[in-house]
Design a protein around this motif. Structure first.
Motif, PDB file in Angstrom:
ATOM      1  N   THR A 272       1.455  -1.253   0.193  1.00 20.44           N
ATOM      2  CA  THR A 272      -0.091  -0.082  -0.188  1.00 20.44           C
ATOM      3  C   THR A 272       0.944   1.172  -0.002  1.00 20.44           C
ATOM      4  O   THR A 272      -0.060   2.434  -0.121  1.00 20.44           O
ATOM      5  CB  THR A 272      -0.595   0.077   1.517  1.00 20.44           C
ATOM      6  OG1 THR A 272      -0.567   0.115   2.153  1.00 20.44           O
ATOM      7  CG2 THR A 272      -1.896  -1.019   1.348  1.00 20.44           C
ATOM      8  N   TYR A 274       3.522   3.498  -0.980  1.00 18.94           N
ATOM      9  CA  TYR A 274       4.567   4.270  -2.103  1.00 18.94           C
ATOM     10  C   TYR A 274       5.649   5.151  -1.792  1.00 18.94           C
ATOM     11  O   TYR A 274       5.261   6.225  -1.457  1.00 18.94           O
ATOM     12  CB  TYR A 274       3.510   4.725  -3.471  1.00 18.94           C
ATOM     13  CG  TYR A 274       2.947   3.629  -4.241  1.00 18.94           C
ATOM     14  CD1 TYR A 274       3.426   3.206  -5.420  1.00 18.94           C
ATOM     15  CD2 TYR A 274       1.763   3.440  -3.179  1.00 18.94           C
ATOM     16  CE1 TYR A 274       2.426   2.851  -5.717  1.00 18.94           C
ATOM     17  CE2 TYR A 274       0.604   2.850  -4.279  1.00 18.94           C
ATOM     18  CZ  TYR A 274       1.155   2.024  -5.680  1.00 18.94           C
ATOM     19  OH  TYR A 274       0.596   0.767  -5.661  1.00 18.94           O
ATOM     20  N   GLN A 284       7.813   0.713  -4.507  1.00 21.76           N
ATOM     21  CA  GLN A 284       7.001   0.421  -3.090  1.00 21.76           C
ATOM     22  C   GLN A 284       7.908  -0.300  -1.646  1.00 21.76           C
ATOM     23  O   GLN A 284       8.041  -1.040  -0.772  1.00 21.76           O
ATOM     24  CB  GLN A 284       6.089  -0.482  -3.468  1.00 21.76           C
ATOM     25  CG  GLN A 284       5.418  -0.164  -4.141  1.00 21.76           C
ATOM     26  CD  GLN A 284       3.998  -0.960  -5.175  1.00 21.76           C
ATOM     27  OE1 GLN A 284       4.593  -1.496  -5.955  1.00 21.76           O
ATOM     28  NE2 GLN A 284       3.192  -1.472  -4.446  1.00 21.76           N
ATOM     29  N   GLN A 305      -1.492  -7.234  -7.506  1.00 22.23           N
ATOM     30  CA  GLN A 305       0.076  -6.456  -7.541  1.00 22.23           C
ATOM     31  C   GLN A 305       0.047  -6.346  -8.715  1.00 22.23           C
ATOM     32  O   GLN A 305       1.053  -5.388  -9.541  1.00 22.23           O
ATOM     33  CB  GLN A 305       1.155  -7.928  -7.176  1.00 22.23           C
ATOM     34  CG  GLN A 305       1.560  -8.217  -5.901  1.00 22.23           C
ATOM     35  CD  GLN A 305       2.712  -8.764  -5.770  1.00 22.23           C
ATOM     36  OE1 GLN A 305       3.803  -8.942  -6.515  1.00 22.23           O
ATOM     37  NE2 GLN A 305       2.644 -10.205  -5.119  1.00 22.23           N
ATOM     38  N   GLN A 308      -1.328  -2.812  -8.397  1.00 25.08           N
ATOM     39  CA  GLN A 308      -0.192  -2.017  -7.837  1.00 25.08           C
ATOM     40  C   GLN A 308       1.007  -1.326  -8.463  1.00 25.08           C
ATOM     41  O   GLN A 308       1.268   0.029  -8.812  1.00 25.08           O
ATOM     42  CB  GLN A 308       0.767  -2.419  -6.940  1.00 25.08           C
ATOM     43  CG  GLN A 308      -0.646  -2.261  -5.372  1.00 25.08           C
ATOM     44  CD  GLN A 308       0.430  -3.841  -4.256  1.00 25.08           C
ATOM     45  OE1 GLN A 308       1.185  -4.398  -4.284  1.00 25.08           O
ATOM     46  NE2 GLN A 308      -0.805  -4.147  -3.589  1.00 25.08           N
ATOM     47  N   GLN A 311      -0.342   1.337 -10.652  1.00 21.97           N
ATOM     48  CA  GLN A 311      -0.133   2.739  -9.825  1.00 21.97           C
ATOM     49  C   GLN A 311       1.006   3.245  -9.528  1.00 21.97           C
ATOM     50  O   GLN A 311       1.454   4.761 -10.057  1.00 21.97           O
ATOM     51  CB  GLN A 311      -0.776   2.134  -8.551  1.00 21.97           C
ATOM     52  CG  GLN A 311      -0.996   3.685  -8.055  1.00 21.97           C
ATOM     53  CD  GLN A 311      -2.289   4.778  -8.649  1.00 21.97           C
ATOM     54  OE1 GLN A 311      -3.277   4.075  -8.659  1.00 21.97           O
ATOM     55  NE2 GLN A 311      -1.449   5.758  -8.716  1.00 21.97           N
TER      56      GLN A 311
END
Length: 325
Positions: A272, A274, A284, A305, A308, A311
């Protein structure tokens, strides 16, 4: 059953942030109260003045046979049939009453309870001198009766619609509003965050937070802290919020654990967090990607994942060029 703190009700209501009229005396407790589980009537408590002994009260505790209530407010062991436990007030202190139940067998110690009103039309019921949160009572509906058909081998969580603390809601709203700008002045917001956390800690220590929203809001404030202790407390508060019915609190529970782990030099496990630093790619790391599966992430409300990574790539994407005039 839980302990009721002995603050006067007017002070208790102000501390809890409840709206509604202040209670003045134990006479406000007169009538029928209910405890529900899964929307079904589990317990009824009738409170009536004792006409033979003015100033004292008779209490009829109506419940399924075999009922057991835990400190975490779970009900179990209910068998067929309904039993009445007749009790009597032994002390009244203006806004609360101490109640004694005399066990029919002489080898058992008599139970002592505290029944007290709470502003907003509620009351609390709990064991005297026991370190547990009191059970919230609501006014019974007309014609309401204790229901049967319980599975004695199941645990049933009690329905406890605690009103949210008005001050805690305001602190959370302020926390969120401070983060709406694209250019946050942390020299201003940082000290404000610290003041909000200090006030939230005072509310927690005073036992003034009860609802799922209260604990969710408190978790977010401590997630925005700056020490490992803040993040670990946020994690614990999020777990309480989830246990009280806010399923979406599982995300803040995961995020606060990740933030705690990274703050003590360990790898995050959900992904979660960054790190965004000027002139560097978003990362991360440190991140242990193997301990938590995507199935667990999905169940917790955390992106997979692959999501993520998308993102993270968006953080690295160059900003769109300004349109030409």
């Amino acid at each position: 059953m839980p302990k009721l703190r002995s603050a006067p009700v007017a002070a208790l209501a102000a501390m809890l942030g409840f709206a509604g009229p202040a209670w003045a005396s134990a006479s406000d407790l007169s009538g029928r109260w209910a405890v529900h589980a899964g929307g079904r009537t589990l317990v009824l408590i009738d409170v009536a003045p004792d006409k033979a002994a003015p100033g004292t009260w008779d209490i009829d505790f109506i419940r399924p046979s075999g009922l057991s209530l835990t400190s975490s407010h779970m009900a179990s062991g209910m068998a067929a049939g309904v039993e009445h436990r007749r009790m009597h007030s032994v002390a009244v202190s203006g806004d609360a009453m101490t109640i004694k139940y005399a066990h029919p067998t002489p080898d058992q110690v008599d139970d002592a309870y505290i029944l007290a009103p709470v502003a907003g039309g509620f009351a609390t019921w709990g064991f005297k001198n026991a370190p547990f949160e009191p059970i919230l009572l609501v006014r019974a509906r007309a014609g309401e009766t204790v229901e049967g058909g319980w599975d004695k081998d199941r645990d049933y969580p009690l329905d406890e619609p605690w009103p949210s603390n008005a001050e805690m809601t305001r602190l959370y709203d302020e926390d969120q509003a401070a983060r709406q700008s694209d250019h946050i002045d942390w020299t201003i917001v940082g000290p404000q965050d610290a003041a909000r956390r200090a006030r939230t800690k005072a509310l927690l220590d005073a036992g003034a937070l009860h609802s799922a929203d209260d604990f969710l809001h408190a978790a977010f404030l401590f997630q925005h802290g700056d020490t490992p202790r803040d993040y670990l407390l946020a994690h614990g508060l999020a777990i309480i919020a989830a246990a009280k019915g806010r399923r979406d609190a599982s995300w803040i529970a995961a995020a606060s654990l990740d933030r705690y782990l990274q703050s003590i030099g360990q790898k995050q496990v959900y992904g979660t967090q960054y790190q965004l630093r000027p002139g560097q790619k978003a990362t991360q790391e440190p991140y242990d990607r193997g301990i938590i599966s995507d199935a667990i992430r999905i169940a917790t409300g955390v992106p997979t994942q692959a999501e993520q990574e998308r993102q993270r790539a968006q953080y690295d994407a160059p900003a769109p060029a300004a349109p030409k005039p």
